[in-house]
Motif scaffolding. Structure first.
Motif, PDB file in Angstrom:
ATOM      1  N   ALA A   6       0.840  -1.205   0.000  1.00 39.75           N
ATOM      2  CA  ALA A   6       0.000   0.000   0.000  1.00 39.75           C
ATOM      3  C   ALA A   6       0.870   1.249   0.000  1.00 39.75           C
ATOM      4  O   ALA A   6       2.054   1.213   0.293  1.00 39.75           O
ATOM      5  CB  ALA A   6      -0.926   0.000   1.200  1.00 39.75           C
ATOM      6  N   ALA A   7       0.257   2.374  -0.383  1.00 43.97           N
ATOM      7  CA  ALA A   7       0.919   3.688  -0.338  1.00 43.97           C
ATOM      8  C   ALA A   7      -0.151   4.720  -0.024  1.00 43.97           C
ATOM      9  O   ALA A   7      -1.350   4.449  -0.106  1.00 43.97           O
ATOM     10  CB  ALA A   7       1.602   3.993  -1.668  1.00 43.97           C
ATOM     11  N   SER A   8       0.269   5.917   0.332  1.00 43.20           N
ATOM     12  CA  SER A   8      -0.691   6.964   0.714  1.00 43.20           C
ATOM     13  C   SER A   8      -1.280   7.635  -0.527  1.00 43.20           C
ATOM     14  O   SER A   8      -0.857   8.708  -0.941  1.00 43.20           O
ATOM     15  CB  SER A   8       0.001   8.013   1.591  1.00 43.20           C
ATOM     16  N   ILE A   9      -2.251   6.939  -1.134  1.00 45.61           N
ATOM     17  CA  ILE A   9      -2.942   7.456  -2.322  1.00 45.61           C
ATOM     18  C   ILE A   9      -4.247   8.104  -1.858  1.00 45.61           C
ATOM     19  O   ILE A   9      -5.074   7.458  -1.203  1.00 45.61           O
ATOM     20  CB  ILE A   9      -3.266   6.325  -3.312  1.00 45.61           C
ATOM     21  N   ASN A  10      -4.433   9.389  -2.197  1.00 48.43           N
ATOM     22  CA  ASN A  10      -5.689  10.023  -1.790  1.00 48.43           C
ATOM     23  C   ASN A  10      -6.777   9.811  -2.853  1.00 48.43           C
ATOM     24  O   ASN A  10      -6.505   9.364  -3.963  1.00 48.43           O
ATOM     25  CB  ASN A  10      -5.485  11.520  -1.491  1.00 48.43           C
ATOM     26  N   LYS A  11      -8.007  10.131  -2.493  1.00 52.48           N
ATOM     27  CA  LYS A  11      -9.157   9.856  -3.354  1.00 52.48           C
ATOM     28  C   LYS A  11      -9.070  10.601  -4.687  1.00 52.48           C
ATOM     29  O   LYS A  11      -9.419  10.066  -5.739  1.00 52.48           O
ATOM     30  CB  LYS A  11     -10.455  10.228  -2.631  1.00 52.48           C
ATOM     31  N   LYS A  12      -8.592  11.854  -4.668  1.00 54.13           N
ATOM     32  CA  LYS A  12      -8.498  12.626  -5.905  1.00 54.13           C
ATOM     33  C   LYS A  12      -7.521  11.975  -6.889  1.00 54.13           C
ATOM     34  O   LYS A  12      -7.774  11.936  -8.092  1.00 54.13           O
ATOM     35  CB  LYS A  12      -8.059  14.062  -5.591  1.00 54.13           C
ATOM     36  N   GLU A  13      -6.398  11.499  -6.370  1.00 44.20           N
ATOM     37  CA  GLU A  13      -5.417  10.836  -7.225  1.00 44.20           C
ATOM     38  C   GLU A  13      -6.001   9.555  -7.824  1.00 44.20           C
ATOM     39  O   GLU A  13      -5.821   9.276  -9.020  1.00 44.20           O
ATOM     40  CB  GLU A  13      -4.155  10.514  -6.422  1.00 44.20           C
ATOM     41  N   MET A  14      -6.718   8.797  -6.998  1.00 43.51           N
ATOM     42  CA  MET A  14      -7.340   7.559  -7.488  1.00 43.51           C
ATOM     43  C   MET A  14      -8.417   7.854  -8.523  1.00 43.51           C
ATOM     44  O   MET A  14      -8.511   7.173  -9.556  1.00 43.51           O
ATOM     45  CB  MET A  14      -7.934   6.773  -6.309  1.00 43.51           C
ATOM     46  N   ASP A  15      -9.237   8.875  -8.283  1.00 39.58           N
ATOM     47  CA  ASP A  15     -10.286   9.262  -9.238  1.00 39.58           C
ATOM     48  C   ASP A  15      -9.673   9.689 -10.567  1.00 39.58           C
ATOM     49  O   ASP A  15     -10.177   9.343 -11.638  1.00 39.58           O
ATOM     50  CB  ASP A  15     -11.145  10.398  -8.677  1.00 39.58           C
ATOM     51  N   MET A  16      -8.565  10.464 -10.498  1.00 39.70           N
ATOM     52  CA  MET A  16      -7.907  10.936 -11.719  1.00 39.70           C
ATOM     53  C   MET A  16      -7.286   9.772 -12.497  1.00 39.70           C
ATOM     54  O   MET A  16      -7.373   9.716 -13.727  1.00 39.70           O
ATOM     55  CB  MET A  16      -6.844  11.973 -11.354  1.00 39.70           C
TER      56      MET A  16
ATOM     57  N   SER B 246       7.635  13.393 -11.722  1.00 39.30           N
ATOM     58  CA  SER B 246       7.364  14.375 -10.664  1.00 39.30           C
ATOM     59  C   SER B 246       6.740  13.684  -9.466  1.00 39.30           C
ATOM     60  O   SER B 246       6.057  12.670  -9.595  1.00 39.30           O
ATOM     61  CB  SER B 246       6.418  15.457 -11.192  1.00 39.30           C
ATOM     62  N   ASP B 247       6.985  14.240  -8.285  1.00 40.09           N
ATOM     63  CA  ASP B 247       6.348  13.722  -7.077  1.00 40.09           C
ATOM     64  C   ASP B 247       4.882  14.131  -7.009  1.00 40.09           C
ATOM     65  O   ASP B 247       4.106  13.581  -6.239  1.00 40.09           O
ATOM     66  CB  ASP B 247       7.081  14.233  -5.817  1.00 40.09           C
ATOM     67  N   ASP B 248       4.508  15.104  -7.840  1.00 43.71           N
ATOM     68  CA  ASP B 248       3.133  15.590  -7.862  1.00 43.71           C
ATOM     69  C   ASP B 248       2.321  14.717  -8.826  1.00 43.71           C
ATOM     70  O   ASP B 248       2.226  14.987 -10.025  1.00 43.71           O
ATOM     71  CB  ASP B 248       3.103  17.055  -8.304  1.00 43.71           C
ATOM     72  N   LEU B 249       1.725  13.636  -8.298  1.00 40.68           N
ATOM     73  CA  LEU B 249       0.982  12.707  -9.141  1.00 40.68           C
ATOM     74  C   LEU B 249      -0.213  13.380  -9.817  1.00 40.68           C
ATOM     75  O   LEU B 249      -0.522  13.093 -10.973  1.00 40.68           O
ATOM     76  CB  LEU B 249       0.495  11.516  -8.307  1.00 40.68           C
ATOM     77  N   MET B 250      -0.897  14.281  -9.114  1.00 42.32           N
ATOM     78  CA  MET B 250      -2.052  14.960  -9.690  1.00 42.32           C
ATOM     79  C   MET B 250      -1.655  15.749 -10.931  1.00 42.32           C
ATOM     80  O   MET B 250      -2.344  15.711 -11.956  1.00 42.32           O
ATOM     81  CB  MET B 250      -2.699  15.886  -8.650  1.00 42.32           C
ATOM     82  N   ALA B 251      -0.537  16.443 -10.854  1.00 35.87           N
ATOM     83  CA  ALA B 251      -0.068  17.234 -11.988  1.00 35.87           C
ATOM     84  C   ALA B 251       0.250  16.334 -13.178  1.00 35.87           C
ATOM     85  O   ALA B 251      -0.077  16.645 -14.329  1.00 35.87           O
ATOM     86  CB  ALA B 251       1.166  18.041 -11.582  1.00 35.87           C
ATOM     87  N   MET B 252       0.898  15.185 -12.910  1.00 34.46           N
ATOM     88  CA  MET B 252       1.249  14.248 -13.969  1.00 34.46           C
ATOM     89  C   MET B 252       0.004  13.613 -14.586  1.00 34.46           C
ATOM     90  O   MET B 252      -0.082  13.435 -15.803  1.00 34.46           O
ATOM     91  CB  MET B 252       2.172  13.157 -13.413  1.00 34.46           C
ATOM     92  N   LEU B 253      -0.983  13.295 -13.748  1.00 35.69           N
ATOM     93  CA  LEU B 253      -2.225  12.705 -14.250  1.00 35.69           C
ATOM     94  C   LEU B 253      -2.992  13.690 -15.122  1.00 35.69           C
ATOM     95  O   LEU B 253      -3.507  13.337 -16.186  1.00 35.69           O
ATOM     96  CB  LEU B 253      -3.098  12.246 -13.074  1.00 35.69           C
ATOM     97  N   LYS B 254      -3.070  14.951 -14.664  1.00 31.93           N
ATOM     98  CA  LYS B 254      -3.752  15.988 -15.451  1.00 31.93           C
ATOM     99  C   LYS B 254      -3.065  16.191 -16.783  1.00 31.93           C
ATOM    100  O   LYS B 254      -3.715  16.317 -17.827  1.00 31.93           O
ATOM    101  CB  LYS B 254      -3.786  17.299 -14.665  1.00 31.93           C
ATOM    102  N   ALA B 255      -1.738  16.231 -16.775  1.00 31.34           N
ATOM    103  CA  ALA B 255      -0.972  16.404 -18.005  1.00 31.34           C
ATOM    104  C   ALA B 255      -1.208  15.224 -18.961  1.00 31.34           C
ATOM    105  O   ALA B 255      -1.302  15.400 -20.177  1.00 31.34           O
ATOM    106  CB  ALA B 255       0.520  16.518 -17.687  1.00 31.34           C
ATOM    107  N   SER B 256      -1.326  14.023 -18.398  1.00 35.06           N
ATOM    108  CA  SER B 256      -1.585  12.836 -19.218  1.00 35.06           C
ATOM    109  C   SER B 256      -2.943  12.925 -19.887  1.00 35.06           C
ATOM    110  O   SER B 256      -3.089  12.596 -21.062  1.00 35.06           O
ATOM    111  CB  SER B 256      -1.509  11.568 -18.339  1.00 35.06           C
ATOM    112  N   LEU B 257      -3.956  13.358 -19.132  1.00 35.25           N
ATOM    113  CA  LEU B 257      -5.295  13.505 -19.670  1.00 35.25           C
ATOM    114  C   LEU B 257      -5.342  14.553 -20.766  1.00 35.25           C
ATOM    115  O   LEU B 257      -5.968  14.368 -21.814  1.00 35.25           O
ATOM    116  CB  LEU B 257      -6.285  13.866 -18.559  1.00 35.25           C
ATOM    117  N   GLU B 258      -4.673  15.680 -20.554  1.00 34.97           N
ATOM    118  CA  GLU B 258      -4.633  16.748 -21.542  1.00 34.97           C
ATOM    119  C   GLU B 258      -3.901  16.296 -22.805  1.00 34.97           C
ATOM    120  O   GLU B 258      -4.282  16.632 -23.923  1.00 34.97           O
ATOM    121  CB  GLU B 258      -3.951  18.001 -20.953  1.00 34.97           C
ATOM    122  N   SER B 259      -2.832  15.528 -22.600  1.00 30.93           N
ATOM    123  CA  SER B 259      -2.033  15.036 -23.720  1.00 30.93           C
ATOM    124  C   SER B 259      -2.881  14.128 -24.605  1.00 30.93           C
ATOM    125  O   SER B 259      -2.825  14.177 -25.840  1.00 30.93           O
ATOM    126  CB  SER B 259      -0.816  14.285 -23.208  1.00 30.93           C
ATOM    127  N   LYS B 260      -3.712  13.281 -23.997  1.00 28.24           N
ATOM    128  CA  LYS B 260      -4.585  12.373 -24.743  1.00 28.24           C
ATOM    129  C   LYS B 260      -5.637  13.144 -25.496  1.00 28.24           C
ATOM    130  O   LYS B 260      -5.967  12.837 -26.635  1.00 28.24           O
ATOM    131  CB  LYS B 260      -5.219  11.381 -23.766  1.00 28.24           C
TER     132      LYS B 260
END
Length: 256
Positions: free
Chosen positions: A179-189, A239-253
């Motif tokens: 396990a790791a400290s994954i918050n709900k927003k990161e999981m939803d993204m 990046s350590d900022d998973l939310m930023a990386m996830l958002k960038a991935s979504l935008e890239s797609k």
């Protein structure tokens, strides 16, 4: 195609004589090993370590070492270990295919019936199709005890060899955290990104492109054409900022 095994499927009291054919072929290029100096072919020989002389393949036997001495095995010895399994694919049970984890799958083969067994073969194939289940079998091929499943595939019965449980390595030595400290927003993204990239699987849309590209390079080199160096795709620093990386991935797609 050349048959690599001949025997019979045992289905209750029914025996279905069949031949096994490999269902796959290697798509990679057949490369030769050459001496860098003069490009002469490198040959591998079977050498007697005592005499230093080459041994003809016909004179080679198989042996198992016990107490510094070899016990020589004949072909009859391999069959004697389980004479029935060397000639029979015995259906031991039936199960839902989804109950077999993909890590166990090893190698697929086609089964072709002998002429006098076509009706029994079709009966088994269609019964498997109607039940939605696969037959779990055990047989010996190339002096190796094999576990396998039988399932309908197009108009034939496919035998897919699967590994025994003891052949699968334990994952405990990899020491991956559970396990790791994954918050709900990161999981939803992350779930949204998976959903965005989801599509119906179509195997025909995936090709072995590397082999065809490599063959083109070989042909170009043979004709004296110079090769331009390929540019590697730029991979952004993690990046350590998973939310930023996830958002960038979504935008890239979205923009592609």
């Amino acid at each position: 195609m050349r048959a690599i095994w001949t025997g019979a499927i045992s289905f209750g009291l029914i025996n279905i004589p069949v031949k096994i054919f490999s269902a796959v072929e290697d798509s990679s290029l057949d490369m030769d090993m050459l001496d860098q100096k003069d490009h002469a072919n490198i040959k591998f020989k079977r050498i007697n370590e005592n005499t230093g002389k080459e041994v003809p393949y016909a004179n080679i036997v198989k042996g198992y070492k016990i107490d510094d001495k070899y016990v020589i095995l004949e072909e009859e010895d391999f069959e004697a270990a389980d004479a029935i399994k060397t000639k029979t694919i015995d259906i031991q049970s039936f199960t839902a295919e989804k109950e077999i984890d993909s890590i166990y799958y090893e190698q697929p083969y086609y089964l072709k019936p002998e002429k006098n067994a076509i009706k029994a073969y079709i009966l088994l194939r269609d019964a498997l199709e109607a039940s939605g289940k696969v037959g779990v079998t055990n047989f010996v091929m190339r002096n190796k005890d094999s576990l396998a499943i039988l399932k309908p595939y197009k108009n034939i019965i496919l035998l897919n060899r699967i590994r025994f449980a003891q052949e699968i390595r334990d994952t405990k030595d990899l020491k991956v955290p559970k396990a790791a400290s994954i918050n709900k927003k990161e999981m939803d993204m992350a779930s949204k990104l998976i959903e965005q990239l989801s599509e119906k699987f179509d195997i025909s849309s995936y090709k072995d492109e590397y082999t065809s590209k490599l063959l083109k390079i070989i042909k170009d080199k043979a004709s004296g054409k110079k090769q331009s160096k390929s540019k590697l795709k730029v991979v952004h620093k993690q990046s350590d900022d998973l939310m930023a990386m996830l958002k960038a991935s979504l935008e890239s797609k979205k923009s592609s």
